[in-house]
Design a protein around this motif. Structure first.
Motif, PDB file in Angstrom:
ATOM      1  N   TYR A 246      12.345   8.219  -2.923  1.00  0.00           N
ATOM      2  CA  TYR A 246      12.492   9.414  -2.090  1.00  0.00           C
ATOM      3  C   TYR A 246      13.050  10.543  -2.945  1.00  0.00           C
ATOM      4  CZ  TYR A 246      14.276  12.668   1.336  1.00  0.00           C
ATOM      5  OH  TYR A 246      14.535  13.803   2.043  1.00  0.00           O
ATOM      6  N   THR A 247      12.659  11.751  -2.617  1.00  0.00           N
ATOM      7  CA  THR A 247      13.255  12.926  -3.251  1.00  0.00           C
ATOM      8  C   THR A 247      13.308  14.060  -2.246  1.00  0.00           C
ATOM      9  OG1 THR A 247      13.208  14.386  -5.186  1.00  0.00           O
ATOM     10  CG2 THR A 247      11.094  13.914  -4.155  1.00  0.00           C
ATOM     11  N   ASP A 248      14.189  15.012  -2.496  1.00  0.00           N
ATOM     12  CA  ASP A 248      14.170  16.257  -1.727  1.00  0.00           C
ATOM     13  C   ASP A 248      13.875  17.416  -2.668  1.00  0.00           C
ATOM     14  OD1 ASP A 248      16.546  16.469  -3.097  1.00  0.00           O
ATOM     15  OD2 ASP A 248      17.804  16.654  -1.323  1.00  0.00           O
ATOM     16  N   ASP A 249      13.378  17.077  -3.870  1.00  0.00           N
ATOM     17  CA  ASP A 249      13.113  18.053  -4.923  1.00  0.00           C
ATOM     18  C   ASP A 249      11.595  18.244  -5.094  1.00  0.00           C
ATOM     19  OD1 ASP A 249      12.881  19.523  -7.270  1.00  0.00           O
ATOM     20  OD2 ASP A 249      14.340  18.322  -8.385  1.00  0.00           O
ATOM     21  N   GLU A 250      11.113  19.424  -4.709  1.00  0.00           N
ATOM     22  CA  GLU A 250       9.680  19.720  -4.841  1.00  0.00           C
ATOM     23  C   GLU A 250       9.189  19.572  -6.283  1.00  0.00           C
ATOM     24  OE1 GLU A 250       8.552  23.536  -3.324  1.00  0.00           O
ATOM     25  OE2 GLU A 250       9.738  23.260  -1.506  1.00  0.00           O
ATOM     26  N   ARG A 251      10.056  19.889  -7.235  1.00  0.00           N
ATOM     27  CA  ARG A 251       9.682  19.797  -8.645  1.00  0.00           C
ATOM     28  C   ARG A 251       9.283  18.366  -9.013  1.00  0.00           C
ATOM     29  NH1 ARG A 251      12.225  17.972 -12.727  1.00  0.00           N
ATOM     30  NH2 ARG A 251      14.197  17.818 -11.603  1.00  0.00           N
ATOM     31  N   VAL A 252      10.012  17.393  -8.504  1.00  0.00           N
ATOM     32  CA  VAL A 252       9.684  15.988  -8.770  1.00  0.00           C
ATOM     33  C   VAL A 252       8.294  15.670  -8.226  1.00  0.00           C
ATOM     34  CG1 VAL A 252      10.292  13.588  -8.238  1.00  0.00           C
ATOM     35  CG2 VAL A 252      12.084  15.230  -8.868  1.00  0.00           C
ATOM     36  N   MET A 253       8.017  16.136  -7.036  1.00  0.00           N
ATOM     37  CA  MET A 253       6.684  15.892  -6.463  1.00  0.00           C
ATOM     38  C   MET A 253       5.609  16.550  -7.321  1.00  0.00           C
ATOM     39  SD  MET A 253       7.083  13.907  -3.906  1.00  0.00           S
ATOM     40  CE  MET A 253       5.564  13.955  -2.972  1.00  0.00           C
ATOM     41  N   ARG A 254       5.851  17.765  -7.748  1.00  0.00           N
ATOM     42  CA  ARG A 254       4.872  18.513  -8.539  1.00  0.00           C
ATOM     43  C   ARG A 254       4.670  17.893  -9.921  1.00  0.00           C
ATOM     44  NH1 ARG A 254       6.494  22.898  -7.107  1.00  0.00           N
ATOM     45  NH2 ARG A 254       8.231  23.197  -8.531  1.00  0.00           N
ATOM     46  N   GLU A 255       5.753  17.467 -10.562  1.00  0.00           N
ATOM     47  CA  GLU A 255       5.669  17.005 -11.950  1.00  0.00           C
ATOM     48  C   GLU A 255       5.442  15.503 -12.090  1.00  0.00           C
ATOM     49  OE1 GLU A 255       9.184  18.435 -13.930  1.00  0.00           O
ATOM     50  OE2 GLU A 255       8.664  20.537 -13.545  1.00  0.00           O
ATOM     51  N   VAL A 256       5.794  14.741 -11.069  1.00  0.00           N
ATOM     52  CA  VAL A 256       5.685  13.283 -11.174  1.00  0.00           C
ATOM     53  C   VAL A 256       4.618  12.728 -10.228  1.00  0.00           C
ATOM     54  CG1 VAL A 256       6.927  11.089 -10.895  1.00  0.00           C
ATOM     55  CG2 VAL A 256       8.101  13.081 -11.873  1.00  0.00           C
ATOM     56  N   CYS A 257       4.762  13.022  -8.955  1.00  0.00           N
ATOM     57  CA  CYS A 257       3.910  12.400  -7.950  1.00  0.00           C
ATOM     58  C   CYS A 257       2.492  12.968  -7.933  1.00  0.00           C
ATOM     59  CB  CYS A 257       4.552  12.524  -6.574  1.00  0.00           C
ATOM     60  SG  CYS A 257       3.701  11.581  -5.301  1.00  0.00           S
ATOM     61  N   LEU A 258       2.367  14.286  -7.918  1.00  0.00           N
ATOM     62  CA  LEU A 258       1.026  14.871  -7.846  1.00  0.00           C
ATOM     63  C   LEU A 258       0.141  14.479  -9.027  1.00  0.00           C
ATOM     64  CD1 LEU A 258       1.619  18.372  -6.251  1.00  0.00           C
ATOM     65  CD2 LEU A 258       0.651  16.323  -5.215  1.00  0.00           C
ATOM     66  N   PRO A 259       0.630  14.491 -10.271  1.00  0.00           N
ATOM     67  CA  PRO A 259      -0.231  14.014 -11.363  1.00  0.00           C
ATOM     68  C   PRO A 259      -0.654  12.551 -11.176  1.00  0.00           C
ATOM     69  CG  PRO A 259       1.578  15.279 -12.258  1.00  0.00           C
ATOM     70  CD  PRO A 259       1.872  15.090 -10.791  1.00  0.00           C
ATOM     71  N   HIS A 260       0.253  11.734 -10.667  1.00  0.00           N
ATOM     72  CA  HIS A 260      -0.071  10.327 -10.404  1.00  0.00           C
ATOM     73  C   HIS A 260      -1.180  10.220  -9.353  1.00  0.00           C
ATOM     74  CE1 HIS A 260       0.602   6.033  -9.807  1.00  0.00           C
ATOM     75  NE2 HIS A 260       0.732   6.264  -8.513  1.00  0.00           N
ATOM     76  N   LEU A 261      -1.044  10.973  -8.259  1.00  0.00           N
ATOM     77  CA  LEU A 261      -2.063  10.951  -7.197  1.00  0.00           C
ATOM     78  C   LEU A 261      -3.400  11.489  -7.697  1.00  0.00           C
ATOM     79  CD1 LEU A 261       0.019  12.170  -4.129  1.00  0.00           C
ATOM     80  CD2 LEU A 261      -0.789   9.849  -4.583  1.00  0.00           C
ATOM     81  N   LYS A 262      -3.361  12.555  -8.485  1.00  0.00           N
ATOM     82  CA  LYS A 262      -4.599  13.134  -9.008  1.00  0.00           C
ATOM     83  C   LYS A 262      -5.297  12.183  -9.967  1.00  0.00           C
ATOM     84  CE  LYS A 262      -3.258  17.917  -8.272  1.00  0.00           C
ATOM     85  NZ  LYS A 262      -2.905  19.203  -8.872  1.00  0.00           N
ATOM     86  N   ALA A 263      -4.530  11.451 -10.772  1.00  0.00           N
ATOM     87  CA  ALA A 263      -5.128  10.471 -11.684  1.00  0.00           C
ATOM     88  C   ALA A 263      -5.800   9.359 -10.883  1.00  0.00           C
ATOM     89  CB  ALA A 263      -4.071   9.892 -12.621  1.00  0.00           C
ATOM     90  N   ARG A 264      -5.166   8.922  -9.800  1.00  0.00           N
ATOM     91  CA  ARG A 264      -5.782   7.899  -8.947  1.00  0.00           C
ATOM     92  C   ARG A 264      -7.058   8.432  -8.295  1.00  0.00           C
ATOM     93  NH1 ARG A 264      -1.923   6.118  -4.777  1.00  0.00           N
ATOM     94  NH2 ARG A 264      -3.595   4.699  -4.261  1.00  0.00           N
ATOM     95  N   ARG A 265      -7.013   9.695  -7.833  1.00  0.00           N
ATOM     96  CA  ARG A 265      -8.207  10.295  -7.226  1.00  0.00           C
ATOM     97  C   ARG A 265      -9.329  10.371  -8.248  1.00  0.00           C
ATOM     98  NH1 ARG A 265      -7.696  16.322  -5.638  1.00  0.00           N
ATOM     99  NH2 ARG A 265      -7.730  16.443  -7.886  1.00  0.00           N
ATOM    100  N   ASN A 266      -9.025  10.790  -9.480  1.00  0.00           N
ATOM    101  CA  ASN A 266     -10.041  10.883 -10.522  1.00  0.00           C
ATOM    102  C   ASN A 266     -10.652   9.522 -10.817  1.00  0.00           C
ATOM    103  OD1 ASN A 266      -9.628  13.630 -10.713  1.00  0.00           O
ATOM    104  ND2 ASN A 266      -8.263  13.472 -12.477  1.00  0.00           N
ATOM    105  N   SER A 267      -9.826   8.493 -10.855  1.00  0.00           N
ATOM    106  CA  SER A 267     -10.328   7.145 -11.094  1.00  0.00           C
ATOM    107  C   SER A 267     -11.268   6.708  -9.965  1.00  0.00           C
ATOM    108  CB  SER A 267      -9.153   6.168 -11.217  1.00  0.00           C
ATOM    109  OG  SER A 267      -9.624   4.857 -11.364  1.00  0.00           O
ATOM    110  N   ILE A 268     -10.896   7.021  -8.733  1.00  0.00           N
ATOM    111  CA  ILE A 268     -11.752   6.694  -7.588  1.00  0.00           C
ATOM    112  C   ILE A 268     -13.064   7.461  -7.676  1.00  0.00           C
ATOM    113  CG2 ILE A 268     -11.978   6.944  -5.073  1.00  0.00           C
ATOM    114  CD1 ILE A 268      -8.928   6.282  -4.963  1.00  0.00           C
ATOM    115  N   ASP A 269     -13.016   8.738  -8.052  1.00  0.00           N
ATOM    116  CA  ASP A 269     -14.235   9.540  -8.191  1.00  0.00           C
ATOM    117  C   ASP A 269     -15.173   8.931  -9.232  1.00  0.00           C
ATOM    118  OD1 ASP A 269     -13.443  11.342  -6.249  1.00  0.00           O
ATOM    119  OD2 ASP A 269     -12.715  12.838  -7.688  1.00  0.00           O
ATOM    120  N   ILE A 270     -14.630   8.468 -10.346  1.00  0.00           N
ATOM    121  CA  ILE A 270     -15.443   7.829 -11.384  1.00  0.00           C
ATOM    122  C   ILE A 270     -16.091   6.562 -10.833  1.00  0.00           C
ATOM    123  CG2 ILE A 270     -15.331   6.582 -13.595  1.00  0.00           C
ATOM    124  CD1 ILE A 270     -13.143   8.672 -14.408  1.00  0.00           C
TER     125      ILE A 270
END
Length: 126
Positions: free
Chosen positions: A74-98
């Protein structure tokens, strides 16, 4: 199955555990301290897909649940979501697209091969 206001259907088991899941993260697993899905599954008696559904519901409700290669937190810091979580989610999405593109290509090739076999069998019957 319970339909949530986040357009995600939760199993009855997951629905009753959503608050326990969130409280567990907030009380024990604040980023960067993460917990693996396997540990949460064992602790709550839920499957991996039920945990992912809970996370999806919470995120769609605006709760900042972090996921990365180490697990959930859990976090209450948007920066963590932007720098850690979103890249992780985008990498998973890219893998699914492939994977989708590869499956579509394999289906096309399978169809072409089947049409050639059908055509050859037709020629043999002449």
């Amino acid at each position: 199955m319970k339909e949530t206001n986040s357009n995600v259907a939760l199993s009855d088991r997951a629905f009753v555990k959503i608050d326990v899941f969130l409280d567990t993260l907030r009380d024990n697993y604040v980023y960067p301290n993460s917990v693996t899905s396997n540990k949460i599954e064992a602790g709550l008696g839920l499957s991996g897909s039920e945990i992912r559904d809970i996370v999806r519901v919470l995120r769609r409700q605006g709760v900042l649940v972090v996921s990365d290669s180490k697990g959930y937190s859990y976090t209450d810091d948007e920066r963590v979501m932007r720098e850690v979580c979103l890249p992780h989610l985008k990498a998973r999405r890219n893998s699914i697209d492939i994977t989708i593109r590869e499956v579509e290509s394999a289906m096309w090739e399978h169809k072409q091969k089947k049409e050639r076999v059908d055509s050859n069998q037709y020629e043999l019957l002449k």
